[in-house]
Design an enzyme around this catalytic site. Structure first.
Site, PDB file in Angstrom:
ATOM      1  N   HIS A 153      94.594   0.020 142.816  1.00  0.00           N
ATOM      2  CA  HIS A 153      94.183  -1.108 141.970  1.00  0.00           C
ATOM      3  C   HIS A 153      93.932  -0.640 140.530  1.00  0.00           C
ATOM      4  O   HIS A 153      94.327  -1.300 139.575  1.00  0.00           O
ATOM      5  CB  HIS A 153      92.864  -1.714 142.484  1.00  0.00           C
ATOM      6  CG  HIS A 153      92.938  -2.409 143.805  1.00  0.00           C
ATOM      7  ND1 HIS A 153      92.135  -2.072 144.867  1.00  0.00           N
ATOM      8  CD2 HIS A 153      93.700  -3.449 144.242  1.00  0.00           C
ATOM      9  CE1 HIS A 153      92.392  -2.871 145.896  1.00  0.00           C
ATOM     10  NE2 HIS A 153      93.342  -3.710 145.552  1.00  0.00           N
ATOM     11  N   LYS A 181      88.732 -14.037 155.739  1.00  0.00           N
ATOM     12  CA  LYS A 181      89.170 -12.657 155.927  1.00  0.00           C
ATOM     13  C   LYS A 181      87.958 -11.796 156.259  1.00  0.00           C
ATOM     14  O   LYS A 181      86.951 -11.821 155.538  1.00  0.00           O
ATOM     15  CB  LYS A 181      89.815 -12.168 154.616  1.00  0.00           C
ATOM     16  CG  LYS A 181      91.018 -11.275 154.806  1.00  0.00           C
ATOM     17  CD  LYS A 181      91.724 -11.080 153.468  1.00  0.00           C
ATOM     18  CE  LYS A 181      92.650  -9.892 153.485  1.00  0.00           C
ATOM     19  NZ  LYS A 181      93.298  -9.679 152.181  1.00  0.00           N
ATOM     20  N   ARG A 223     103.773  -3.116 146.108  1.00  0.00           N
ATOM     21  CA  ARG A 223     104.035  -1.829 146.759  1.00  0.00           C
ATOM     22  C   ARG A 223     105.377  -1.930 147.479  1.00  0.00           C
ATOM     23  O   ARG A 223     106.419  -1.853 146.868  1.00  0.00           O
ATOM     24  CB  ARG A 223     102.891  -1.464 147.715  1.00  0.00           C
ATOM     25  CG  ARG A 223     101.641  -1.001 146.998  1.00  0.00           C
ATOM     26  CD  ARG A 223     100.411  -1.147 147.835  1.00  0.00           C
ATOM     27  NE  ARG A 223     100.157  -2.553 148.132  1.00  0.00           N
ATOM     28  CZ  ARG A 223      99.092  -3.025 148.724  1.00  0.00           C
ATOM     29  NH1 ARG A 223      98.172  -2.200 149.123  1.00  0.00           N
ATOM     30  NH2 ARG A 223      98.927  -4.313 148.928  1.00  0.00           N
ATOM     31  N   SER A 238      93.508  -1.147 150.655  1.00  0.00           N
ATOM     32  CA  SER A 238      92.111  -1.111 151.087  1.00  0.00           C
ATOM     33  C   SER A 238      92.018  -0.899 152.593  1.00  0.00           C
ATOM     34  O   SER A 238      91.187  -0.121 153.073  1.00  0.00           O
ATOM     35  CB  SER A 238      91.407  -2.410 150.699  1.00  0.00           C
ATOM     36  OG  SER A 238      91.461  -2.595 149.310  1.00  0.00           O
TER      37      SER A 238
HETATM   38  P1  ADP Z   1      94.688  -9.563 148.192  1.00  0.00           P
HETATM   39  O1  ADP Z   1      93.870  -9.766 149.444  1.00  0.00           O
HETATM   40  O2  ADP Z   1      94.576 -10.699 147.220  1.00  0.00           O
HETATM   41  O3  ADP Z   1      96.115  -9.149 148.424  1.00  0.00           O
HETATM   42  P2  ADP Z   1      94.099  -6.800 147.409  1.00  0.00           P
HETATM   43  O4  ADP Z   1      92.784  -6.300 146.908  1.00  0.00           O
HETATM   44  O5  ADP Z   1      94.590  -6.290 148.711  1.00  0.00           O
HETATM   45  O6  ADP Z   1      93.939  -8.380 147.413  1.00  0.00           O
HETATM   46  O7  ADP Z   1      95.223  -6.544 146.325  1.00  0.00           O
HETATM   47  C1  ADP Z   1      95.165  -7.111 145.035  1.00  0.00           C
HETATM   48  C2  ADP Z   1      96.497  -6.854 144.326  1.00  0.00           C
HETATM   49  O8  ADP Z   1      96.656  -5.462 144.053  1.00  0.00           O
HETATM   50  C3  ADP Z   1      97.745  -7.249 145.154  1.00  0.00           C
HETATM   51  O9  ADP Z   1      98.718  -7.801 144.280  1.00  0.00           O
HETATM   52  C4  ADP Z   1      98.223  -5.937 145.719  1.00  0.00           C
HETATM   53  O10 ADP Z   1      99.612  -5.958 145.973  1.00  0.00           O
HETATM   54  C5  ADP Z   1      97.876  -4.988 144.570  1.00  0.00           C
HETATM   55  N1  ADP Z   1      97.718  -3.598 145.022  1.00  0.00           N
HETATM   56  C6  ADP Z   1      96.833  -3.118 145.915  1.00  0.00           C
HETATM   57  N2  ADP Z   1      96.984  -1.774 146.092  1.00  0.00           N
HETATM   58  C7  ADP Z   1      98.000  -1.406 145.265  1.00  0.00           C
HETATM   59  C8  ADP Z   1      98.665  -0.156 144.991  1.00  0.00           C
HETATM   60  N3  ADP Z   1      98.325   0.977 145.606  1.00  0.00           N
HETATM   61  N4  ADP Z   1      99.677  -0.166 144.096  1.00  0.00           N
HETATM   62  C9  ADP Z   1     100.039  -1.325 143.492  1.00  0.00           C
HETATM   63  N5  ADP Z   1      99.465  -2.521 143.706  1.00  0.00           N
HETATM   64  C10 ADP Z   1      98.461  -2.573 144.577  1.00  0.00           C
END
Ligand code: ADP
Length: 155
Positions: free
Chosen positions: A17, A41, A90, A128
């Site tokens: 992130h 969730k 990703r 996460s």
């Molecule tokens: P959500 O539940 O809204 O998907 P996340 O916290 O899982 O929330 O992710 C928020 C955003 O960050 C999403 O667009 C996700 O694809 C992106 N993201 C999470 N981890 C990575 C990473 N390692 N590299 C690139 N983008 C990421």
């Protein structure tokens, strides 16, 4: 003022992130790191904990603020006058989900757009849920998350 909103569950915030955040800040006058709470969730960390990790991360940037919403991200953007939503990609599996999300957001608003950053080399496996799973099984996750998150697991 040009505002970007980076929404997510941030459960917890990871270096993946933070990589996206770091690359997005130069495009906007202000980036709002938005905890978009999804009550359906199951989460590893409470809203308060997640916000405190996010606030600690935001301290490292001059133009990043932290906020949270229980409603639609588009509504939040309208409220603060943001025209862009920041997301990361990703694997191809992310594409499917993000493509649907973008279409739904487009349906809700034609003047708020989504911008995407590709995961950096070496961080595309960081999510996460993977972090939570690795930590539960005793792996060292310290290179993958900010120190405040790593320490929180040990408390
Ligand atoms: P959500 O539940 O809204 O998907 P996340 O916290 O899982 O929330 O992710 C928020 C955003 O960050 C999403 O667009 C996700 O694809 C992106 N993201 C999470 N981890 C990575 C990473 N390692 N590299 C690139 N983008 C990421």
């Amino acid at each position: 003022m040009k505002i970007g909103v980076y929404p997510g569950s941030f459960d917890p915030i990871t270096n993946g992130h933070i990589g996206i955040l770091r690359r997005s800040v130069s495009l906007f006058d202000k980036v709002i790191l938005l905890l978009a709470v999804n009550p359906n969730k199951k989460s590893a960390f409470s809203i308060e904990q997640r916000l405190s990790f996010m606030k600690e991360v935001a301290k490292g940037f001059p133009n990043v603020e932290v906020d949270f919403t229980e409603g639609l991200t588009i509504e939040y953007c309208r409220k603060v006058g943001a025209k862009h939503i920041i997301r990361g990609l990703r694997a191809v599996t992310d594409f499917e989900y993000e493509f649907q999300l973008a279409a739904a957001n487009r349906y809700l608003s034609k003047d708020i757009d989504m911008v995407f950053f590709m995961a950096e080399e070496g961080s595309s496996f960081i999510s996460s849920s993977t972090i939570n799973e690795l930590k539960k099984n005793g792996a060292d996750i310290s290179p993958l998350v900010p120190p405040i998150v790593n320490e929180a697991y040990d408390k």
